[in-house]
Design an enzyme around this catalytic site. Sequence first.
Site, mmCIF file in Angstrom:
data_model
loop_
_atom_site.group_PDB
_atom_site.id
_atom_site.type_symbol
_atom_site.label_atom_id
_atom_site.label_comp_id
_atom_site.label_asym_id
_atom_site.label_seq_id
_atom_site.Cartn_x
_atom_site.Cartn_y
_atom_site.Cartn_z
ATOM 1 C CG ASP A 1 8.407 11.239 -0.766
ATOM 2 O OD1 ASP A 1 8.231 11.670 -1.920
ATOM 3 O OD2 ASP A 1 7.929 10.168 -0.367
ATOM 4 C CB ILE B 1 -7.379 3.226 5.917
ATOM 5 C CG1 ILE B 1 -6.159 3.574 6.775
ATOM 6 C CG2 ILE B 1 -8.600 2.959 6.772
ATOM 7 C CD1 ILE B 1 -6.351 4.848 7.591
ATOM 8 N N GLY B 2 -4.878 1.734 3.993
ATOM 9 C CA GLY B 2 -3.828 2.044 3.028
ATOM 10 C C GLY B 2 -2.891 0.877 2.885
ATOM 11 C CE LYS C 1 3.867 5.232 7.533
ATOM 12 N NZ LYS C 1 4.984 6.126 7.101
#
Length: 1002
Positions: A809, A684-685, A706
């Site tokens: 970030d 999905i990423g 991840k």
Amino acid sequence: MFRLPFVVIVLFVSSPLTLCLNQDGHFLQQVKGSLSDPTHSLSDWNDCDDTPCNWTGIACDPVTLRVTSISLSSLQLAGPFPIFLCRLPSLIFLSLPDNSIGSSLTPDISSCQSLQYLDLAENLLVGPIPDTLSQIPNLWHLNLSSNNFSGGIPASFGEFRRLERLNLASNFINGSIPTSLGNISSLKELSLAYNPLLQSPLPSELGNLTSLELIWFQACDLVGQIPASIGLLSRLTKLDLSMNRLRGSIPSSITGLKSIVQIELYENSLSGVLPSGMSNLTKLLRLDVSVNHITGTIPEDLCGLPLECFNLNENGLEGSLPESITRSANLYELQLFNNKLNGSLPSQLGKNSPLRILDLSYNGFSGDIPSHLCDIGALEDLILIANSFSGKIPESLGNCQSLSRVRFKHNELSGTVPERLWGLPHVYLLELEENSLSGDVSTMISGAHNLSQLKISNNRFSGLIPEEIGSLGNLIEFSGSNNMLTGQIPGSLVKLSELGKLDLSDNELSGEIPVGIQAWKKLNDLNLANNRLYGEIPSEIGGLQVLNYLDLSGNQFSGKIPLELQNLKLSLLNLSNNRLSGSLPPVYNHENYRSSFVGNPGLCGDLPDLCPGIGRSKKRAWVLGLVFGLAAIVLVVGVVWFYWKYRTSKKNKEGIAMSKWRLFHKLSFSEIEILDCLREDNVIGNGASGKVYKVVLSNGDVVAVKKLWGGTKKEYGTVDSEKDEFKTEVETLERIRHKNIVRLWCCYETGDFKLLVYEYMPNGSLGDILRSGNGGLLDWPTRYKIALDAAEGLSYLHHDCVPPIVHRDVKSNNILLDGEFRARVADFGVAKALVTVSKGEEAMSVIAGSCGYIAPEYAYTLRVNEKSDIYSFGVVILELVTGRLPTDPEFGERDLVKWVCTRLDRRGVDHVIDSNLDSKYKAEIGKVLDIGLMCAATLPINRPSMRKVVKLLQKAVAENKTKKAKRDGMLSPYYYEEDSEQRVGEEEIAADEEEMEREISA
């Protein structure tokens, strides 16, 4: 007879050791007891001493030993203002800035009769400013800036007789500026910046303050005209009336400011011409009248001043630039961009002045570029975008070794570029686009070691691209489209590992794509369209993980489309009008990609009419038969291999899982299930450091995984040299428990890859929604809740973690949304714990963060603290309010923060707010917008803490909540979410509600 004297002597000697703490010490002990001291800064305030003179922050009179000074700045002290301090009879200096002193100042503050210096800046004080402060007879310094004071400025302040400095900036003070301030004849500094003064005019009585040296009224919602009496302030050195709604002309009396050094009138609605007689201002170093409606020409006498910075950008100035401006012997910065100036530039400009920055963009200048601009050798920035300059670029600029930015885009320049200009050693941006320049790109470009952006598109450049361009190791962008470049793409280009954009479209290039392009790990945009390139499309393109735009159309490429292109996540793919053949890769074999492949006669797929011609159906049947035959063979071999692989790997995975998995929560699923679900169809990423998978488990749970590549991937600007992303993420999240911080369930690490398993957020990231065109799905209440949730998460990191954590970030892509659009702060790969609490900041080895979100001071100094996060969060708020990206070509040189500020002044809040938002929320949106601009203040000291941001966001809608409560006959309590790992007791809730109600009523 011997014992009695001995006892007497002992008592006499020991009596000093048993003396009690003096009265001042007892008062300070009461002060300590009334304050929260989380850092134990007051630990040496104890009653074992006879006086407090050696305690932290305390100074005494050397003779009387009475306390005369208290300085306790930046110690995180919290609680109400300690009124016991006023019982210290000799206290003349009191400084408590940058703490969390709350509640209100009572009229009893006037009992501090000995005070001469009072600084309570950057606290959480609320309510009105006591009008009794003027009763302190010897007070000469009063700083109440950066608090939450509301109401008006007390008219009684005009009764001060010795006050020299009055700073009330960055509060919520409304009303008008009282005319009585003109009675403080001793006043030298007056600061009211960043207060909503509700359309207050500037009182003419300010002209009575003949001792005044500084006026700082930035962003105060001032209206009306600048009074002529301002010219009576002969000692004034700085006048800042910027970012208001002042109108009318600049009074000619301003030329009477004999001592003025800096005049800032930008972002108003001033009109008329610049007043003549500016030559009287012999000490003027900076003049900024940008973003107004000034007309006419620049007065010639102004050009004779020793200007340090001359900025009249974004006005409506008309007329030519007078020749006399060249007489300014000290002129080193001349910025006149975004005006309507015209005519030619003075031929002697720069000959007698150490020009460092010259920006004349977006005007109507014409004629030649003067040849003397760099005669003194100081010129760094030469920016002439969007004018009508013609003729050749002066040869003299090729000798200007100091140049760092050259921007000539959108002019009418012609002829060849001076050969030495190509190779200037300090130039990092060379922008020659949209002219009529011709000739070759010189081989001397090898000397431009610092060049990061080379933009020469839309000219008439010809000849070969020199091999020497491959020596520019810092080159990030090479745009050379729409020229007449010939020959092959130089093989040396593959050495450019930092290259992010390569656009050589619409030229006459030939040959094949060079071998070795897999080195372009950061390439995002590859456009080679409309040339004469041939050969096969290299399969290595499929390995460029961050490639987003690929256009190879209008060439002579042949052969099959590499299946590896399916690995890319492309926003644009165009392979049309080539000589490609064979079948389409399965990912691209559907109607959405039709336009990407048209004009390739030998290319076939399931799309009707993609490869028209006789015999198509027979060819397709033959191909299908071959495919099915091969598939049968592969199936048999695959089943055998899979069975063997399954038997041999199952034990290995079980063993690895037991030894490599680290759990941070009790899990309802097996870790081995995670490994089995890491398939491409679950991606999905995708990013430079790895991929993100959506994993649906057998028990129905969904998690996000991840997968990071093995080793430490130090991508540019994303990872510290001290730690890799995986280690930082794990160390940060394993000790965090908060409802607005994404949960890390477990992690896994081997030499080949690393896994981080998170809670799954079904609505993705805030950035994805805003950028996908689906921003309309988020109404204002939802956006407000997202902002508040994210603020609470960051407040927890800054104020409740020990040591505090700086995210580094913060951006909309790192704010994830659950099924009910509740926000979680995510991605702590570059987070930093501030272990040096006393300093409050640390130096980083590289810049972390994303373009458009990085705080100005962080980008320049590499010093990081929580103020950097606050700036980034301010940008996120502006995204929520405007629906726009933090950077956009429409903004030009500006970012979202500057765009919002400029647009607010020109068109008002209606032209800033996202059109998808309901206008009935305009008042709330405006308040949140103001909070975002406070967070994104240029100076870190002007940014509120995250704890204060949370309170400001809550107060932004408190008024509407109170009105609704009155209509309903009750005051609705604030909504508190209860987390299983962070529960709030009923007493705490009640106390918080009571405090909120007090703030609302105040």
